[in-house]
Design an enzyme around this catalytic site. Structure first.
Site, PDB file in Angstrom:
ATOM      1  N   HIS A  88      28.203 -35.784 -13.278  1.00 28.22           N
ATOM      2  CA  HIS A  88      28.987 -35.563 -12.225  1.00 28.22           C
ATOM      3  C   HIS A  88      30.262 -36.224 -11.844  1.00 28.22           C
ATOM      4  CE1 HIS A  88      25.077 -33.704 -11.777  1.00 28.22           C
ATOM      5  NE2 HIS A  88      24.389 -34.682 -11.281  1.00 28.22           N
ATOM      6  N   ASP A 144      26.464 -28.239 -14.430  1.00 24.23           N
ATOM      7  CA  ASP A 144      26.577 -29.610 -13.634  1.00 24.23           C
ATOM      8  C   ASP A 144      26.651 -28.949 -12.137  1.00 24.23           C
ATOM      9  OD1 ASP A 144      27.689 -31.483 -12.046  1.00 24.23           O
ATOM     10  OD2 ASP A 144      28.665 -32.446 -13.821  1.00 24.23           O
ATOM     11  N   HIS A 145      25.562 -29.186 -11.652  1.00 22.35           N
ATOM     12  CA  HIS A 145      25.464 -28.437 -10.052  1.00 22.35           C
ATOM     13  C   HIS A 145      26.305 -29.163  -9.107  1.00 22.35           C
ATOM     14  CE1 HIS A 145      22.972 -31.925  -9.111  1.00 22.35           C
ATOM     15  NE2 HIS A 145      23.078 -31.730  -7.900  1.00 22.35           N
TER      16      HIS A 145
HETATM   17  C1  BG6 Z   1      20.951 -35.092 -10.574  1.00 24.50           C
HETATM   18  C2  BG6 Z   1      20.262 -36.499 -11.062  1.00 24.50           C
HETATM   19  O1  BG6 Z   1      21.705 -34.639 -11.527  1.00 24.50           O
HETATM   20  O2  BG6 Z   1      21.701 -35.235  -9.359  1.00 24.50           O
HETATM   21  C3  BG6 Z   1      19.505 -37.019  -9.695  1.00 24.50           C
HETATM   22  O3  BG6 Z   1      19.519 -36.013 -12.129  1.00 24.50           O
HETATM   23  C4  BG6 Z   1      20.322 -36.880  -8.597  1.00 24.50           C
HETATM   24  O4  BG6 Z   1      19.095 -38.270 -10.289  1.00 24.50           O
HETATM   25  C5  BG6 Z   1      20.771 -35.762  -8.283  1.00 24.50           C
HETATM   26  O5  BG6 Z   1      19.667 -37.394  -7.666  1.00 24.50           O
HETATM   27  C6  BG6 Z   1      21.916 -35.838  -7.122  1.00 24.50           C
HETATM   28  O6  BG6 Z   1      22.140 -34.515  -6.638  1.00 24.50           O
HETATM   29  P1  BG6 Z   1      22.571 -34.365  -5.357  1.00 24.50           P
HETATM   30  O7  BG6 Z   1      23.036 -32.817  -5.257  1.00 24.50           O
HETATM   31  O8  BG6 Z   1      21.322 -34.519  -4.557  1.00 24.50           O
HETATM   32  O9  BG6 Z   1      23.617 -35.172  -4.825  1.00 24.50           O
END
Ligand code: BG6
Length: 494
Positions: free
Chosen positions: A248, A185-186
């Site tokens: 997230h 989960d980045h």
């Molecule tokens: C991803 C989603 O997990 O997270 C995307 O699939 C989203 O739809 C993205 O745009 C948002 O990540 P960040 O790091 O740009 O806030």
């Protein structure tokens, strides 16, 4: 937390096998992250990366792709030249059992050439539909059973509901132990997301405020200013609920809301996280109707964004939400009736991620007429684009009268001494290489997250809506989201 452990980052090597090596994520995030780890000397000379996909590429062609992906990094030529020598490519069809023999032979060659040791990391940056084929293929060819450490990193989505996620998890478990499965989960790699728990550990005074005695409500915002673009095929089946809430938002809420773990060790952190998620009840039909607002974007007034329903690969009668606001409550003594609000959406007027802890005020509302009503104090985790912590506190307006004015005291992570803020992927790949699962989701957490989200989706399906409220692109979202808070006597901070 008593004392402070000084961690010196250690250098790490190993063999990385990149499935989906030609893909967008690998180019945008993974190769640049690996490069920075190498540049920072966290990735040692004893690493090699074997990229694969179905395309018939040569090593040189693949290296050009990788070089292109790091072209905007500040770097000297020698470092780049040395880095790229670690990259190799083999064409591979993940669904063909026979192809794994070739993979095994290539891996063995690289292991010898770069003395990568016993460590192997399989990065599945492919369509999730291929995950079971890949992990089964690795097992059947004896690749993951030949001794050494074999870890797998998977990108989301991890299933589309609890039952498909379970099926996928069972398939993975045939080849990998839970301790070797790294579910990304980045958001858990973002500096200020990691800082939520650190702030709680390092500041007992803040920790002592995080409960129903002092907190009025929590507001988690993950706003995005881009429309769906080329991702319609995926997004229309997913919607904001699966794309952002299931992973997230619930993970960020958990870091803030869980009981402080006994220690920052991965086991203690996961124990606390799971306990918190279990304390969020599944949604009843009534709660879903009352506590959730979903909407779809319309074209922006300047014509740059088109209607969601006109996007490529989106069904023309789609009821997929591109915006979701809502709240849940946590069934424990710490939080009582404190609502955890969240909102997320595409094609909004801002790209911003924040966590607001809105503190209770104890103000006599009759003072409002005298203009003497202080704003609610709050603590804000600015996750992006600003990265830091902010306190909004009431102070005295300069002058003779006792009138309140809100002031903001804030930190900026980028300005901290010697701060280098690694990208989320950079941290998470490094963690996987050193074997630290703290910032990855366990299966049990994911299962709870699906339980909560499934309950909402099932209620939506029952209510059979044939259209959703809308909001104009490049605005802050539907008015229904404001109403949602107003009915509880609250307002969105932003
Ligand atoms: C991803 C989603 O997990 O997270 C995307 O699939 C989203 O739809 C993205 O745009 C948002 O990540 P960040 O790091 O740009 O806030």
């Amino acid at each position: 937390m008593k004392g402070c452990s000084i961690m010196t980052n250690k250098q790490v090597g190993g063999l990385i096998v990149m499935f989906g090596a030609a893909g967008d994520l690998a180019r945008r995030k993974l190769y640049p992250s690996l490069f920075r780890l190498y540049q920072r000397q966290l990735l040692s000379e004893n690493f090699a990366l074997l990229g694969n996909s179905r395309r018939e590429w040569t090593d040189d062609y693949f290296r050009d792709i990788v070089l292109e992906s790091i072209a905007d990094q500040e770097a000297d030529e020698e470092t780049v030249n040395n880095f790229i020598k670690h990259f190799f490519y083999t064409s591979h069809d993940a669904t063909k059992a026979g192809d794994y023999e070739n993979l095994k032979a290539e891996m063995s060659k690289l292991r010898n050439e770069f003395s990568t040791g016993e460590k192997n990391l399989y990065y599945l940056s492919t369509s999730p539909a291929l995950f079971p084929d890949i992990t089964q293929g690795l097992k059947d060819a004896g690749i993951v059973t030949d001794g050494g450490t074999h870890r797998v990193i998977l990108e989301k989505p991890f299933g589309t509901d609890l039952s498909s996620a379970k099926e996928l998890n069972d398939a993975l478990a045939i080849s990998f132990d839970e301790k070797d499965i790294y579910r990304i989960d980045h958001y858990l790699g973002k500096e200020m997301v990691q800082n939520i728990l650190a702030t709680r550990f390092f500041n007992p005074v803040i920790e002592s405020l995080l409960n129903q005695e002092f907190v009025s409500n929590i507001q988690i915002t993950l706003a995005e200013d881009m429309p769906i673009g080329s991702r319609g095929g995926y997004y229309d089946k997913s919607g904001a609920i699966r794309d952002m809430l299931q992973n997230h938002i619930l993970q960020v809420a958990t870091l803030l809301g869980m009981e402080l773990p006994a220690s920052p060790s991965q086991d203690d952190v996961h124990t606390s996280k799971l306990a918190f998620l279990k304390e969020i009840n599944s949604f009843t039909e009534d709660q879903t109707a009352k506590q959730m607002v979903r909407a779809q974007y319309l074209a922006s007034e300047d014509g740059e964004f088109i209607n969601y329903l006109a996007e490529n690969e989106v069904a023309e009668d789609s009821v997929t939400e591109t915006y979701l606001a809502g709240y849940f409550q946590v069934n424990n003594d710490r939080w009582g009736q404190v609502p955890f609000y969240f909102k997320t959406g595409k094609a909004l007027d801002d790209k911003r991620t924040t966590v607001e802890i809105v503190l209770k005020d104890d103000v006599d509302k009759t003072d409002i007429d005298r203009g003497c009503n202080p704003n609610q104090s709050r603590i804000t985790f600015n996750i992006q684009p600003e990265t830091g912590l902010a306190f909004n506190l009431n102070q005295k307006l300069p002058g003779e009268e006792l009138l309140p004015t809100m002031v903001t005291i804030h930190s900026n992570v980028d300005e901290l001494n010697a701060a280098y803020v690694p990208d989320a992927y950079e941290k998470l790949i490094y963690d996987a290489l050193i074997g630290d699962q703290t910032n990855f989701s366990t299966w049990e957490e994911l299962a709870e997250q699906w339980r909560i989200v499934d309950s909402i989706i099932e209620n939506w399906q029952k209510d059979g809506s044939t259209s959703l409220p809308t909001y104009v692109g490049k605005t802050r979202g539907p008015k229904e989201a404001d109403e949602l808070l107003r009915q509880n006597g609250h307002v969105w901070v932003k």
